[in-house]
Design an enzyme around this catalytic site. Structure first.
Site, PDB file in Angstrom:
ATOM      1  N   CYS A   1      -2.219   9.710  11.854  1.00  0.00           N
ATOM      2  CA  CYS A   1      -2.233   8.359  11.266  1.00  0.00           C
ATOM      3  C   CYS A   1      -0.877   8.065  10.634  1.00  0.00           C
ATOM      4  O   CYS A   1      -0.379   8.836   9.816  1.00  0.00           O
ATOM      5  CB  CYS A   1      -3.350   8.312  10.231  1.00  0.00           C
ATOM      6  SG  CYS A   1      -3.202   7.031   9.008  1.00  0.00           S
TER       7      CYS A   1
ATOM      8  N   ASP B   1      31.761   4.679  36.510  1.00  0.00           N
ATOM      9  CA  ASP B   1      32.987   5.394  36.829  1.00  0.00           C
ATOM     10  C   ASP B   1      32.890   5.778  38.303  1.00  0.00           C
ATOM     11  O   ASP B   1      31.784   5.948  38.828  1.00  0.00           O
ATOM     12  CB  ASP B   1      33.103   6.637  35.954  1.00  0.00           C
ATOM     13  CG  ASP B   1      34.260   7.532  36.366  1.00  0.00           C
ATOM     14  OD1 ASP B   1      35.365   7.004  36.555  1.00  0.00           O
ATOM     15  OD2 ASP B   1      34.030   8.742  36.531  1.00  0.00           O
TER      16      ASP B   1
ATOM     17  N   CYS C   1      -1.001   7.656   6.930  1.00  0.00           N
ATOM     18  CA  CYS C   1      -1.237   8.969   6.308  1.00  0.00           C
ATOM     19  C   CYS C   1       0.067   9.771   6.257  1.00  0.00           C
ATOM     20  O   CYS C   1       0.309  10.521   5.311  1.00  0.00           O
ATOM     21  CB  CYS C   1      -2.282   9.755   7.086  1.00  0.00           C
ATOM     22  SG  CYS C   1      -3.886   8.939   7.152  1.00  0.00           S
TER      23      CYS C   1
END
Length: 711
Positions: free
Chosen positions: A25, A405, A28
Site C-alpha cells: 500500500c 550516430d 502505508c
C-alpha cells in the site's frame, strides 16, 4: 543509492539497505517511512515503494524497523541476506483467512435474515461478527489514524463502516468489510506481480561458485571471491561473476543480461557476465569485478533506482491525491449534515455521506501510475533494455524524432571489403594474396579489413620483406622479387594509369561513400579494393518499424564526409543527415533538432556521443552490457548492442503512457459516476465499494498487460 543530507554526500558505509515484504500500500509505505524517521538513532531514511527496498542512515535494528511497520505486517531483512523467503500461499495469509471467515458470517447472516427478517438479532449478530473479524486490521489502524487526524483509506473505511452500523445498515457494513479486504488483496497482488521483474533479476546469478586457488578447488560465496580468482564453470552451469575467459571455448546464453535469444560463442580473452549460462564447453574465467560491481548487480541497482524515480504522471497523481482525500471528506460532510437541513431525512443523507467516504478511497488512483511504470521497467530489463526511470519512459513515449550516430550504431563500426576490381592479367585471389602480404605489417583500419577478407576467403598472404610505410599515401614491400605498392588512388596514379572502365567503376563506388585503395607491381596496375563500414543487417527494418510506430523524423549525425553519409542515408531512407560533425557540432545539431521537432532521442555509443546524448530528451546508448559508460550516462541502454530493441522500447513506452492515462481515467471515472448517483439518491455502500474495487481491479489488470509485451 547515495542519500544526501544538508548538501553533504554521506559515505556508502553509513548506509544500511533492507528488503521488505508485505509492502503493498503506497500510503502505508509513507507511514512506515515516517515511523522509521521517528526512531531517535535514525538520521535519514528513504523507502523505494516500487522495489520494496529501504535505505537507512544511522542505527536501527531489524526488530525496530519491523515494529515501525507492524501496523501493516511489514517484514524486513538485510539486502545482502541470500536466504530465500518462502512465499505464503494466498489462502494462508492472515488477512485473507479473516476475509474468508468474514464471508462465511456474511452468508450466514443473509441466510438467517432471509427467513427471520433484517431486524432479527441473531442475523444482526452474524453481520456484526463479520464486521469485527473482517475489519479487525482496518479498525486497528483506522482508530489510531483518527486520533492523529490522519485520513488515509483505512480511516475513511473505519468511519464509513461504524457509521453504517450506527444507522442500522449491518448487512451493507459487513459486505463492505469483505469487499474492501478483496480490494486490498488485489492491490497487494498487483504490486508483488510487478516486483517479480526485480526478484527474477536477483535470482539470475548463483550465490556460490567453484574457484581454483593454487592447486585446490573450493566452493565460495560470491561475496568472498576476489578479482583475479579463477572460476571453473562446467557445461550447464551459470557463470557467477563477471570476467574474461582464460581457457576453453563454449557458447554462452546471455539472454538474462542482454535479451539476446541466440547463444554467443566465447573464446580466450572474451568477456563474460554473471548470471549467463554456459551451454557447451568447460570454461576457466578470470574474475574482473567484485560481486557488487558486476553488470547484473548494476542492472538491478539501476532498475530499482528507476522504479523509485517518479514519472511526471505519478507526481501529478500524488499531488492530486493530497487534495483529493480532504475534498472527498468535505463532500461527505456536506452530503451527510448539510443536505438534510434542506431536504430532511437525516438517516438517508447520513447513509449517502458514508457511501461517499467509501467511494473516496484513493486506492486505485494511488496505484494507477506506479504499478504500470514498475511493470514496464521490469519487463524492459528482462528484454535487455535498461530504462533508468519513469520520467525517461514517459518522455520516450512522446518522442517525435530520433537522431542516430552512424559508426557502430547504424553501421557495424568495422570497415569491411565490399568490392574487389582486378586488372585483366591477374585473378582476385592473387590480388588479395599480394595486398594482404603488404598490409600484414600495417596498423591501419583498412589494412585489418583486407586481412579479415583474406581469412574469410581462405587466401594465404604471400611473404613480404622490407616493408615501408609512406605517411598519408600507403605502403610497399618486396614480394616474390617485385615491389608491391598499396595505397591511395592518387598515390598509385602518380606511377601508373588506371584503365578507363575501372575508373568509372571506382567513381561509382566513391559516390556510394566507399573508400577505394589501389595496388601496383613495379609499374603495372594490379587492381583496386573498395572498403566501407557496412550498414547493420537490421538497420533498414528498424527504421521502417520506427516509422510504423509514429517516428516520422530519423536523422543521422556523423563525422563522415557528405558522400558517405548521403549514401547510407539513402539506403536507410533517413529523413535528414548532418555530416562532417565533431562532438561539439553534434551537440549543436541536437539543439537545432529539438527546436525543430520538440522531443528528440539520440542513439549512440555512450562515449564519443556523450554531449549529444546528455542534451537529448532521451539519450539511448548501444551495448550497455559491455560498457560502464553507457550504463552510467545514458537514460536508456540497449544491453545487447541490438537496434531491434529500439522499436520495442518505443512501443513499450507509448503503451505505458496509454495505460497510465487509461488507469487514471478508470480510477476517477468510476468514482465520478458513483458520486453522481448521490443526486437521485441511488448511491449505496454496495455500489460505492464496487466502484472502488472495480477501479482497483481495472487498474491492476490493465497495468499487468505490460508484462506480456515482447520484442
Amino acid at each position: 543509492m547515495n542519500i544526501r543530507k544538508k548538501g553533504i554526500a554521506l559515505k556508502k558505509s553509513e548506509q544500511q539497505e533492507y528488503r521488505l515484504q508485505n509492502l503493498s500500500c503506497a500510503s502505508c509505505a509513507k507511514k512506515f517511512e515516517k515511523n522509521i524517521q521517528n526512531i531517535s538513532t535514525v538520521e535519514e531514511v528513504q523507502l523505494n515503494f516500487g522495489a520494496a527496498k529501504l535505505t537507512v542512515i544511522g542505527e536501527a535494528s531489524i526488530e525496530q524497523l519491523e515494529e515501525a511497520g507492524a501496523f501493516d505486517g511489514i517484514k524486513v531483512k538485510r539486502a545482502d541476506d541470500k536466504r530465500v523467503e518462502k512465499n505464503t500461499p494466498f489462502f494462508k495469509k492472515k488477512e485473507n483467512i479473516l476475509a474468508g471467515i468474514s464471508l462465511v458470517f456474511v452468508l450466514a447472516g443473509y441466510l438467517t435474515a432471509s427467513f427471520k427478517g433484517d431486524d432479527y438479532l441473531p442475523a444482526i449478530a452474524l453481520f456484526l461478527l463479520a464486521i469485527v473479524i473482517g475489519g479487525y486490521d482496518i479498525f486497528k489502524t483506522g482508530f489510531k489514524n483518527l486520533f492523529r487526524l490522519e485520513f488515509d483509506m483505512k480511516t475513511l473505511m473505519t468511519i464509513a463502516i461504524i457509521g453504517a452500523a450506527i444507522i442500522g445498515e449491518w448487512q451493507e457494513g459487513a459486505v463492505v468489510v469483505f469487499l474492501f479486504a478483496v480490494s486490498e488483496a488485489l492491490e497487494a497482488y498487483s504490486m508483488n506481480k510487478a516486483r517479480q521483474s526485480i526478484s527474477s533479476l536477483m535470482d539470475i546469478a548463483p550465490a556460490t561458485a567453484m574457484v581454483r586457488r593454487g592447486n585446490q578447488l573450493v566452493e565460495l560465496a560470491t561475496e568472498d571471491i576476489l578479482i583475479g580468482d579463477i572460476l571453473i564453470v562446467k557445461p550447464g552451469q551459470k557463470i557467477a561473476m563477471d570476467g574474461k575467459v582464460q581457457s576453453g571455448i563454449s557458447s554462452v546464453n546471455q539472454a538474462p543480461i542482454t535479451g539476446e535469444s541466440i547463444p554467443v560463442k566465447k573464446e580466450i580473452g572474451d568477456e563474460v557476465f554473471a548470471g549467463t549460462l554456459n551451454e557447451e564447453g568447460a570454461l576457466e574465467i578470470v574474475v574482473t569485478k567484485h560481486v557488487k560491481d558486476t553488470t547484473i548487480a548494476k542492472i538491478i541497482h539501476l532498475v530499482e533506482e528507476a522504479q523509485a524515480e517518479k514519472a511526471p504522471a505519478q507526481k501529478f497523481v500524488d499531488q492530486f491525491a493530497k487534495y483529493y482525500t480532504p475534498l472527498i471528506i468535505l463532500i461527505a460532510l456536506l452530503v451527510a449534515f448539510v443536505t438534510p437541513l434542506f431536504l430532511g431525512d437525516w438517516n438517508h443523507w447520513i447513509y449517502q455521506g458514508l457511501a461517499v467516504l467509501v467511494v473516496g478511497c484513493p486506492c486505485a488512483l494511488v496505484i494507477s501510475t506506479p504499478v504500470a511504470i514498475v511493470t514496464a521497467i521490469g519487463n524492459a530489463a528482462r528484454q535487455g533494455v535498461l530504462i533508468k526511470g519513469g520520467v525517461h519512459l514517459e518522455q520516450l513515449g512522446r518522442i517525435k524524432a530520433i537522431a542516430f550516430d552512424k559508426t557502430g550504431t547504424l553501421t557495424n563500426g568495422v570497415p569491411e571489403v565490399t568490392n574487389v576490381l582486378v586488372a585483366d592479367h591477374i585473378t582476385e585471389e592473387t590480388l588479395i594474396r599480394l595486398v594482404a602480404a603488404v598490409e600484414q605489417s600495417s596498423q591501419h583500419p583498412l589494412a585489418r579489413a583486407i586481412l579479415q577478407y583474406a581469412r574469410e576467403h581462405k587466401v594465404q598472404p604471400a611473404i613480404a620483406e622490407q616493408f615501408q610505410s609512406v605517411t598519408g599515401k600507403g605502403a610497399y614491400a618486396e614480394i616474390e622479387g617485385a615491389r608491391i605498392s598499396v595505397g591511395s588512388l592518387t598515390w598509385i596514379q602518380e606511377t601508373v594509369s588506371i584503365p578507363k572502365a575501372m575508373q568509372s567503376a571506382i567513381s561509382n563506388l566513391q559516390k556510394e561513400g566507399k573508400s577505394v585503395i589501389a595496388a601496383m607491381s613495379g609499374e603495372t596496375f594490379l587492381g583496386s579494393i573498395a572498403i566501407a563500414d557496412k550498414v547493420r543487417s537490421n538497420s533498414v527494418s528498424v527504421i521502417q518499424k520506427l516509422r510504423a510506430n509514429g517516428i516520422a523524423h530519423t536523422v543521422m549525425l556523423t563525422g563522415d564526409a557528405e558522400p558517405t553519409a548521403r549514401a547510407i542515408a539513402q539506403e536507410l531512407q533517413l529523413t535528414d543527415i548532418r555530416a562532417g560533425l565533431l562532438p561539439e557540432d553534434k551537440l549543436q545539431a541536437m539543439k537545432e533538432l529539438q527546436s525543430q521537432y520538440g522531443s528528440v532521442a539520440m542513439v549512440g555509443d555512450g562515449i564519443n556521443d556523450a554531449p549529444a546524448l546528455a542534451n537529448a530528451t532521451v539519450g539511448i546508448a548501444m551495448g550497455g552490457a559491455g560498457t560502464d559508460t553507457a550504463l552510467e550516462t545514458a537514460d536508456v541502454a540497449l544491453m545487447a548492442d541490438d537496434l531491434e530493441k529500439l522499436p520495442y522500447t518505443i512501443r513499450l513506452s507509448r503503451k505505458t503512457l496509454r495505460i497510465v492515462k487509461e488507469n487514471i481515467m478508470f480510477a476517477l471515472g468510476l468514482k465520478l459516476i458513483a458520486l453522481l448517483l448521490i443526486i437521485p439518491g441511488w448511491l449505496t455502500l454496495w455500489i460505492a465499494i464496487f466502484a472502488d474495487m472495480g477501479a482497483t481491479l481495472l487498474v491492476v489488470l490493465n497495468s499487468l498487460r505490460l508484462m506480456r509485451m515482447q520484442k
